[in-house]
Enzyme design. Structure first.
Site, mmCIF file in Angstrom:
data_model
loop_
_atom_site.group_PDB
_atom_site.id
_atom_site.type_symbol
_atom_site.label_atom_id
_atom_site.label_comp_id
_atom_site.label_asym_id
_atom_site.label_seq_id
_atom_site.Cartn_x
_atom_site.Cartn_y
_atom_site.Cartn_z
ATOM 1 N N GLU A 36 -87.403 109.206 -22.998
ATOM 2 C CA GLU A 36 -88.658 108.525 -23.321
ATOM 3 C C GLU A 36 -88.444 107.043 -23.574
ATOM 4 O O GLU A 36 -89.254 106.202 -23.166
ATOM 5 C CB GLU A 36 -89.320 109.176 -24.540
ATOM 6 C CG GLU A 36 -89.862 110.563 -24.277
ATOM 7 C CD GLU A 36 -90.920 110.586 -23.184
ATOM 8 O OE1 GLU A 36 -91.594 109.552 -22.981
ATOM 9 O OE2 GLU A 36 -91.067 111.616 -22.510
ATOM 10 N N TYR A 121 -96.921 107.067 -29.234
ATOM 11 C CA TYR A 121 -96.714 107.807 -27.993
ATOM 12 C C TYR A 121 -95.368 108.542 -27.989
ATOM 13 O O TYR A 121 -95.288 109.744 -27.724
ATOM 14 C CB TYR A 121 -96.789 106.885 -26.754
ATOM 15 C CG TYR A 121 -96.144 107.582 -25.582
ATOM 16 C CD1 TYR A 121 -96.834 108.578 -24.910
ATOM 17 C CD2 TYR A 121 -94.818 107.339 -25.228
ATOM 18 C CE1 TYR A 121 -96.230 109.313 -23.896
ATOM 19 C CE2 TYR A 121 -94.209 108.053 -24.230
ATOM 20 C CZ TYR A 121 -94.919 109.026 -23.558
ATOM 21 O OH TYR A 121 -94.321 109.758 -22.580
ATOM 22 N N ASP A 139 -100.252 107.696 -22.765
ATOM 23 C CA ASP A 139 -99.463 106.649 -22.126
ATOM 24 C C ASP A 139 -100.340 106.036 -21.031
ATOM 25 O O ASP A 139 -101.534 106.315 -20.957
ATOM 26 C CB ASP A 139 -98.169 107.222 -21.554
ATOM 27 C CG ASP A 139 -98.430 108.028 -20.308
ATOM 28 O OD1 ASP A 139 -99.489 108.671 -20.227
ATOM 29 O OD2 ASP A 139 -97.592 108.014 -19.394
#
Length: 334
Positions: A36, A121, A139
């Site tokens: 991520e 997020y 996102d």
DNA sequence: CACCCGTGGTA
DNA sequence: TTACCAAGGGT
């Protein structure tokens, strides 16, 4: 909108169309966090095809491995990905995990979000992907999908726009299978609901899409503030080297490219008499930079903030891409 | 809220 | 070739 049928259609599509990423084959929160962080504002192909994720996980298989590493090595492994604060923040997060969480990856959403470099997020992504626990996430992909589903024709980069997106993501979320649902929503945005040429005829949730049902042009959404005008900048650098090394300068005060190295910069007046040996242009944020490198006098010595870097260290000395390319070219033509 | 941080792919 | 865009977060 009755979300049940929407969820079913979306997850069904995902079950047969999902791509096979290494971070989808694991439930290790560390591996998922690494993916991520690398994927923030960065395309999957860059992270995957150029080997960043694999190299990183081989060198730092656990948070403790990263916590114990030198920042220089960390930045070197991140070199070329950009947004280098991500790498430094990721290492800071592993130090927090080591020192404040007994070395165990936190399992509470609110705790994950306190880690440096991890915002709303990324915390929700790790929480839902690693632990399959329900947390909505937004996102760029999800924002685009939701804006089009609801034909949200106001700006999304405002407090009100963000609230609409996150509230809607929370309503839509499938509490029973948050991992698959969040992955599916993001992949829908990446593969079908694309920014410029959305493939609405292949979309599994077109029945629920207001943009599509009302025959609006989905490519006009979402709406954001126009970006800043590009500013032109000139950079003049010197190339001062022998067979056994070269003079480099470490980025100092300020935050841009902190900890990375570059060629020493000079005023244009002080180098205008020197031969030009390299030129390039590159973009950084809203700047368009024209880089010119000059062959320095052999008498040139490192100034106090510059360092003589031995040739054997040059490949592992972290440098931003424009300077790495210049260095590679200059070394190969010597 | 406005602005900053990198880079490479794509039309 | 320029401009837009991307699995955002910090200040």
């Amino acid at each position: 909108m009755h979300p049940e049928a929407f969820r079913e259609a979306l997850v069904d599509w995902f079950s047969t169309h999902q791509k096979d990423y290494p971070w989808r084959r694991t439930k290790d929160p560390w591996a998922i966090l690494v993916s991520e962080m690398m994927l923030q504002q960065t395309q999957v192909a860059t992270v995957l095809d150029r080997g960043y994720f694999t190299r990183w996980m081989e060198r730092f298989p656990t948070p403790a491995d990263l916590a114990a590493a030198d920042e220089s090595e960390v930045l070197s492994l991140w070199e070329g990905l950009g947004y280098y604060n991500r790498a430094r923040n990721l290492q800071s997060a592993t130090v927090v995990i080591r020192d404040e969480h007994h070395g165990r990856f936190p399992r509470e959403l609110s705790t994950i979000e306190t880690l440096p470099g991890i915002g709303r997020y990324t915390a929700a992504a790790v929480y839902s992907f690693a632990f399959d626990k329900p947390a909505p996430l937004v996102d760029a992909n999800v924002a685009r999908v939701i804006a089009r589903l609801y034909h949200f024709d106001q700006r999304i980069d405002t407090a009100a726009g963000q609230k609409f997106l996150w509230d809607t993501a929370a309503e839509l979320l499938d509490q029973q299978r948050p991992r698959d649902f969040n992955s599916a929503l993001m992949e829908l945005g990446q593969a079908i609901c694309k920014p410029r040429a959305p493939r609405c005829k292949e979309c599994p949730v077109a029945d629920w899409c207001q943009s599509f049902q009302q025959d609006r042009d989905p490519a006009t959404l979402p709406i954001k503030k126009p970006k800043r005008e590009t500013v032109l900048v000139d950079e003049h650098a010197i190339w001062s080297h022998r067979d056994d090394g070269a003079v480099l300068l470490q980025h100092e005060s300020g935050t841009r490219r902190k900890g990375l190295w570059k060629l020493p910069l000079r005023s244009v007046e002080s180098v205008s008499h020197l031969p030009v040996i390299y030129r390039s242009t590159y973009g950084i944020t809203h700047h368009r930079v024209s880089l010119t490198v000059y062959q320095s006098d052999s008498s040139e010595k490192p100034r106090k903030d510059e360092s003589w870097v031995p040739a054997t260290d040059l490949p592992t000395t972290p440098m931003a891409s424009p300077f790495r390319k210049a260095l590679d070219k200059l070394l190969s033509s010597c």
